[in-house]
Design a protein around this motif. Structure first.
Motif, short mmCIF file in Angstrom:
data_model
loop_
_atom_site.label_atom_id
_atom_site.label_comp_id
_atom_site.label_asym_id
_atom_site.label_seq_id
_atom_site.Cartn_x
_atom_site.Cartn_y
_atom_site.Cartn_z
N ARG A 58 9.57 41.42 60.11
CA ARG A 58 8.75 41.13 61.30
C ARG A 58 8.93 42.21 62.36
NH1 ARG A 58 8.40 35.35 63.46
NH2 ARG A 58 6.36 35.04 62.54
N ALA A 59 10.15 42.73 62.52
CA ALA A 59 10.38 43.79 63.50
C ALA A 59 9.68 45.08 63.09
CB ALA A 59 11.88 44.02 63.67
N THR B 93 13.67 38.52 56.73
CA THR B 93 12.46 38.09 57.44
C THR B 93 12.40 38.67 58.84
OG1 THR B 93 12.45 36.04 56.16
CG2 THR B 93 11.12 36.08 58.15
N ARG B 94 13.53 38.66 59.54
CA ARG B 94 13.56 39.26 60.88
C ARG B 94 13.31 40.76 60.83
NH1 ARG B 94 14.90 35.99 65.46
NH2 ARG B 94 14.83 38.04 66.40
N TYR C 65 17.15 35.06 56.24
CA TYR C 65 16.95 35.17 57.68
C TYR C 65 16.85 36.64 58.10
CZ TYR C 65 17.62 34.34 62.67
OH TYR C 65 17.46 34.30 64.03
N GLY C 66 17.81 37.45 57.63
CA GLY C 66 17.84 38.85 58.02
C GLY C 66 16.66 39.65 57.52
N CYS D 84 13.68 29.63 59.00
CA CYS D 84 14.32 29.64 60.33
C CYS D 84 13.95 30.90 61.11
CB CYS D 84 15.83 29.57 60.19
SG CYS D 84 16.45 27.95 59.79
N ALA D 85 13.82 32.02 60.42
CA ALA D 85 13.48 33.27 61.10
C ALA D 85 12.01 33.29 61.51
CB ALA D 85 13.77 34.46 60.20
N ALA D 86 11.16 32.61 60.75
CA ALA D 86 9.72 32.66 61.02
C ALA D 86 9.27 31.63 62.05
CB ALA D 86 8.95 32.45 59.72
#
Length: 111
Positions: free
Chosen positions: A102-103, A98-99, A95-96, A35-37
């Motif tokens: 990416r950040a 992965t986000r 989710y957290g 979901c995050a990707a």
């Protein structure tokens, strides 16, 4: 009649629950990362549909039969462990993380 008992067919409904306990956190963590990707409705829909059967069956076992007296501690414990610990928390962690990764990568690569 399976195994000599008339009610053994109900055990078939509990197989998804038995498989969900060891493998569910990994699946929900992967769904959270997915979901995050990827944006869109597909990953989010699968994040809801994936735990629907095992969580629904286990919730039904906890609630039924209705004529028995249910203790609030049992239902709160079920919600905390099975819903929160096995289903929601791994999704949030996937989710957290992965986000966050990416950040950090986007900040490191810079403009």
């Amino acid at each position: 009649m399976m195994f000599g008992y008339a009610d053994d067919w109900r055990v078939l409904f509990l197989y998804p629950v038995l498989l969900w306990v060891p493998f569910g956190p990994f699946l929900m963590g992967a769904a959270g990362a997915w979901c995050a990707a990827r944006p869109g409705l597909g990953p989010r829909l699968w994040s809801v549909l994936l735990p629907l059967v095992p969580v629904g069956v286990s919730a039904t076992v906890m609630i039924l039969p209705l004529d028995q007296e249910k203790r609030t501690e049992d239902l709160v414990g079920y919600a905390a462990v099975h819903l929160g610990g096995i289903t929601v928390l791994p999704w949030l962690l996937g989710y957290g993380i992965t986000r966050l990764v990416r950040a950090v990568r986007a900040r490191r690569n810079g403009p």
